[in-house]
Design a protein around this motif. Structure first.
Motif: not given
Length: 297
Positions: A25-26, A100-103, A115-118, A194-198
């Motif tokens: 997946x990565x 995931x990473x593109x978003x 920093x980004x987290x989700x 980010x409220x949306x899970x990826x």
């Protein structure tokens, strides 16, 4: 135009059951150029054979084999070696959406954040959805980061700037590697939640941290964590304050929390002036009471 270069750091230990699915997946991420650094923490099952197979087949993979030092030290070891434009953390047993990473990169750039987290989708061992588990809208900020971590490591993406700030002084007393990254990011800049899970966040018997959606189990987990935290939060904040100074308001908050260990005046200010916050009113109330009683550090 060149695609953003994202270096994914994956820590693993005895992960033979699920790790191939996660690696696929990565490696299948879209819209970014992915490099994968993996550190095996002394696995004794078939994990190393799987890693050797992937390492031989993909130039984008670099594997480090080491002794068992734990996930915190493992992630910080890899971070000290990373040189990607963006850096992400990964666990061995999850499955990521292809974008995931593109978003995450797009969000960091749009918000000019460090920093980004989700959120995460809770799934069982067979990747079947588990009801609940996603958080409501969370509010990142330093006043929250001093007493609570809302950044799950496997969801985060950091900029090169943040990685360099962290690597100036790698911590010895971080409660969790992702909490230290979140604390550092909120001290120096902006964090996006980010409220949306990826990604699918797999739950099984061997999860090191995991997630809980049963209310009674959640209360028990929080109680256990706060009890453990009493011996760790002070050490984490003292070490952070020794490395990161210069913001008068934020430094004063850390100093006030540390002073509460011996000062009744500091406890009263923390309890009634509310200079910090947790994500729920109940959690905030409980922590204020613990400070007031001198039982938070």
């Amino acid at each position: 135009m060149d695609m953003p270069r994202v270096q994914v750091l994956l820590a693993c230990y005895n992960g033979e059951k699920y790790i191939a699915q996660q690696l696929d997946s990565i490696l299948g991420q879209t819209g970014v150029s992915v490099e994968l650094m993996i550190r095996d923490d002394g696995s004794t099952d078939g994990t190393r054979d799987i890693l050797a197979d992937y390492d031989a087949r993909f130039d984008r993979i670099h594997v480090l084999y080491g002794e068992n030092i734990g996930s915190n030290a493992g992630f910080f070891t890899m971070l000290s070696l990373a040189d990607g434009e963006y850096v992400a953390f990964a666990d061995q047993d999850d499955v990521w959406d292809a974008d995931k990473l593109e978003i995450a990169v797009a969000a960091l750039r749009a918000e000019e954040a460090l920093l980004y987290c989700a959120n995460k989708r809770l799934v069982d061992e067979e990747l079947k959805p588990i009801p609940g588990g996603s958080f409501p809208k969370l509010t990142p900020g330093f006043r929250g980061a001093v007493v609570e971590n809302i950044c799950t490591g496997c969801t985060l993406l950091m900029t090169r700037e943040l990685a360099d700030l962290i690597c100036r002084h790698l911590p010895e007393h971080a409660i969790y590697h992702d909490w230290w990254c979140y604390l550092t990011a909120t001290y120096y800049g902006k964090v996006v939640f980010d409220e949306t899970p990826h990604m699918d966040y797999r739950q099984h018997a061997n999860n090191q941290v995991g997630a809980v959606n049963n209310p009674f189990a959640l209360i028990a987990m929080k109680r256990k964590f706060l009890k453990k935290q009493r011996t760790q939060l002070g050490a984490q904040l003292r070490e952070f304050a020794s490395y990161h100074r210069g913001n008068t308001e934020k430094d004063a908050l850390v100093d006030l929390i540390l002073a509460s260990q011996s000062s009744i005046s500091a406890r009263l200010r923390l309890a009634f002036l509310k200079p910090f916050y947790r994500q729920t009113h109940l959690d905030s109330l409980v922590v204020r009471l613990l400070f007031l009683m001198g039982k938070m550090l």
